[in-house]
Design an enzyme around this catalytic site. Structure first.
Site, PDB file in Angstrom:
ATOM      1  N   HIS A 112       0.837  -1.201   0.000  1.00  0.00           N
ATOM      2  CA  HIS A 112       0.000   0.000   0.000  1.00  0.00           C
ATOM      3  C   HIS A 112       0.875   1.256   0.000  1.00  0.00           C
ATOM      4  O   HIS A 112       0.733   2.125  -0.866  1.00  0.00           O
ATOM      5  CB  HIS A 112      -0.905  -0.026   1.238  1.00  0.00           C
ATOM      6  CG  HIS A 112      -1.816   1.153   1.365  1.00  0.00           C
ATOM      7  ND1 HIS A 112      -3.121   1.120   0.955  1.00  0.00           N
ATOM      8  CD2 HIS A 112      -1.610   2.414   1.830  1.00  0.00           C
ATOM      9  CE1 HIS A 112      -3.678   2.313   1.170  1.00  0.00           C
ATOM     10  NE2 HIS A 112      -2.784   3.116   1.705  1.00  0.00           N
ATOM     11  N   GLU A 113       1.801   1.315   0.941  1.00  0.00           N
ATOM     12  CA  GLU A 113       2.646   2.509   1.038  1.00  0.00           C
ATOM     13  C   GLU A 113       3.580   2.613  -0.167  1.00  0.00           C
ATOM     14  O   GLU A 113       3.893   3.716  -0.613  1.00  0.00           O
ATOM     15  CB  GLU A 113       3.436   2.514   2.352  1.00  0.00           C
ATOM     16  CG  GLU A 113       2.581   2.464   3.633  1.00  0.00           C
ATOM     17  CD  GLU A 113       1.501   3.543   3.709  1.00  0.00           C
ATOM     18  OE1 GLU A 113       1.631   4.592   3.047  1.00  0.00           O
ATOM     19  OE2 GLU A 113       0.498   3.332   4.432  1.00  0.00           O
ATOM     20  N   HIS A 130       1.720   4.412  -2.796  1.00  0.00           N
ATOM     21  CA  HIS A 130       1.813   5.858  -2.562  1.00  0.00           C
ATOM     22  C   HIS A 130       3.200   6.351  -2.984  1.00  0.00           C
ATOM     23  O   HIS A 130       3.346   7.396  -3.617  1.00  0.00           O
ATOM     24  CB  HIS A 130       1.635   6.178  -1.068  1.00  0.00           C
ATOM     25  CG  HIS A 130       0.213   6.152  -0.584  1.00  0.00           C
ATOM     26  ND1 HIS A 130      -0.781   6.921  -1.145  1.00  0.00           N
ATOM     27  CD2 HIS A 130      -0.376   5.474   0.434  1.00  0.00           C
ATOM     28  CE1 HIS A 130      -1.921   6.709  -0.478  1.00  0.00           C
ATOM     29  NE2 HIS A 130      -1.697   5.838   0.468  1.00  0.00           N
ATOM     30  N   GLU A 155      -4.671   7.809  -2.934  1.00  0.00           N
ATOM     31  CA  GLU A 155      -5.135   6.543  -2.373  1.00  0.00           C
ATOM     32  C   GLU A 155      -5.416   5.515  -3.472  1.00  0.00           C
ATOM     33  O   GLU A 155      -5.289   4.310  -3.261  1.00  0.00           O
ATOM     34  CB  GLU A 155      -6.382   6.785  -1.503  1.00  0.00           C
ATOM     35  CG  GLU A 155      -6.798   5.631  -0.619  1.00  0.00           C
ATOM     36  CD  GLU A 155      -5.831   5.306   0.524  1.00  0.00           C
ATOM     37  OE1 GLU A 155      -4.841   6.054   0.708  1.00  0.00           O
ATOM     38  OE2 GLU A 155      -6.058   4.299   1.206  1.00  0.00           O
TER      39      GLU A 155
HETATM   40 CO    CO Z   1      -3.144   5.243   1.962  1.00  0.00          CO
END
Ligand code: CO
Length: 506
Positions: free
Chosen positions: A270-271, A274, A300
């Site tokens: 997830h990160e 980003h 996101e």
């Molecule tokens: Co996030």
């Protein structure tokens, strides 16, 4: 001799770039605070950060900046509305207006109240005592209502002024139009999954996964999907986040639980999503709107895409599962990839948003949106939040929160003054689905590529279609430019059905 628009624009961009440079110093300090700073450093760090915040606010609201913007607006530089230069002028105006509309007194009071309120929230959550937090929530809602008044809202809906800070250009009416059909579909899907009687064995992912091996495996996967570790690194933090310091330096954090493999692993993916957005921004335009992320929802969408659409998919694990078994022979040596795939995609109503699965997650967001709007409109009193929360939660999930710690006290956002932030999480899922759908059509056999460990085509597509534009288009426009369609919940609904109909034999 008066200066030319070109000269004024050059001066404006110089100012914006210097302000961004100054702001990025706070990112370094903020990252350090969450990762390595000893507890004794907190007081000095707060002083450093508030000094920087004050300096940044002063620069952002300086009359000279406003004069320069006014000087280039309406010139030939802004004529082609979609050009990067016109976009920089448009967004500089937006940022300047938002910053100057807030009186310094309100900015300081909000910042001060939120610092204290977060401390109160930590204690209140620990003791599951809403009454302790209630006076702070009342203060914050009051200040945020005042903020909305200062910013203004043409729509008559004060919430719009707050939402706009996180998702520029989007209104509560837009969100409602998108969320209502999504909610109806999700409630049906989750009920069907519950009634299917099938339940994957979650025990697999709670076996012993030693931290060092988790870290090594997470880094290897983040590198494989395209996060550049020559321009970034992964550290440990209690609340995982990604911080883009600027060109060439993007920091990821995660946290480890030896008996819950998905936490750190999907957290890292997830990160990294980003982080790849940050790494994909136009570094030449650093400090300008066209060199910055479009919106929180778009940000996101990048993290969710790599975490869920790629990382929780079968093709991904076709490639990675044998490697995972090698890394964790004790835990997974005898378990099949199918069992593992089921366990990481198990859908089950649960109380905590950040631990929710791909399907129920969005309902957690809709619930918060349902409460935030009336709170800011003055139709819901902070004192009534726990009751309304539990009632709505039960209606959506079919289970009753046992206490406020697992109910309305679980998230940090309200105590930090971040009202209007939550919708960007579900919007992110919708953007991700629509972008992924489009990429799948344009790039051909993505599942085949993923199952061979090839992620470069998707990464490059995101670089070109989304990252490189920065804030050139507002989020709604970007979706149309990239996919040819307005944002819709349908691609997300389709994705969830495709995945879970098969997994739960619906
Ligand atoms: Co996030």
């Amino acid at each position: 001799m008066p200066r030319s628009p070109e000269q004024a624009y050059a001066e404006l961009t110089q100012r914006l770039k210097t302000t961004a440079l100054l702001e990025s110093c706070s990112s370094v300090l903020g990252w350090d605070e969450q990762t390595y700073m000893p507890p004794g450093g907190a007081g000095h760090r707060a002083n450093q950060l508030s000094l920087l915040a004050g300096m940044c606010h002063e620069r952002a609201t300086a009359p000279e900046t406003g004069d320069l913007i006014a000087e280039v607006e309406g010139t030939h530089l802004a004529a082609d509305k979609d050009s990067p230069v016109a976009a920089n002028i448009r967004e500089a105006r937006r940022d300047f207006d938002r910053a100057t509309k807030l009186p310094r007194r309100l900015v300081e009071e909000l910042s001060h109240t939120c610092t204290l309120s977060q401390q109160a929230w930590i204690t209140a959550r620990k003791q599951s005592n809403f009454k302790q937090f209630q006076p702070w929530l009342e203060k914050i809602v009051g200040l945020k209502r005042e903020e909305a008044q200062c910013i203004g809202y043409g729509s008559g809906v004060p919430y719009d002024a707050l939402l706009d800070a996180f998702e520029p250009g989007m209104t509560a009416a837009d969100v409602t139009r998108l969320f209502t059909p999504l909610r109806d579909e999700l409630v049906k899907l989750i009920a069907a999954i519950r009634d299917s009687g099938r339940q994957p064995n979650r025990e697999i992912i709670t076996r012993l996964f030693p931290t060092a091996a988790q870290r090594e495996f997470s880094i290897a996967a983040a590198r494989q999907i395209g996060f550049n570790f020559d321009e970034g690194r992964l550290d440990t933090a209690p609340h995982p986040f990604c911080s883009g310091f600027g060109p060439g330096d993007t920091r990821l954090t995660t946290r480890y639980d030896e008996h819950h493999f998905p936490g750190a692993f999907f957290g890292t993916l997830h990160e990294a999503g980003h982080g790849m957005y940050e790494q994909g921004l136009d570094h030449e335009a650093y400090g300008l709107p066209t060199g910055a992320a479009c919106s929180l929802g778009i940000h996101e969408s990048q993290s969710r895409m790599w975490e869920n659409f790629v990382g929780r998919g079968r093709p991904f694990w076709k490639f990675f599962y044998p490697k995972l078994q090698q890394a964790f022979p004790e835990a997974l040596g005898k378990s099949s990839v199918e069992d593992f795939y089921g366990a990481i995609n198990d859908v089950q109503p649960s109380f905590i948003r950040v631990e929710a699965d791909e399907a129920t997650y969005n309902l957690h967001i809709l619930l918060r949106f349902d409460l935030e709007r009336p709170l800011i409109a003055g139709d819901l009193k902070p004192a009534d939040v726990p009751g309304v929360w539990n009632e709505t939660f039960t209606k959506y999930f079919g289970i009753v929160p046992p206490d406020d710690a697992r109910g309305c006290l679980q998230d940090i956002h309200w105590s930090g003054g971040m009202i209007g932030y939550f919708p960007t999480y579900a919007l992110g899922n919708m953007y991700a689905a629509q972008f992924f759908d489009c990429a799948s059509h344009e790039l051909g056999d993505l599942p085949g590529a993923f199952s061979r460990g090839e992620f470069g085509a998707l990464k490059q597509w995101l670089n070109e279609k989304i990252h490189r534009h920065g804030r050139r288009f507002r989020a709604q426009k970007l979706v149309e430019v990239v996919t040819g369609q307005a944002l819709s919940p349908q691609p997300l609904v389709k994705h969830l059905h495709q995945k879970f109909d098969e997994l739960y034999h619906l």
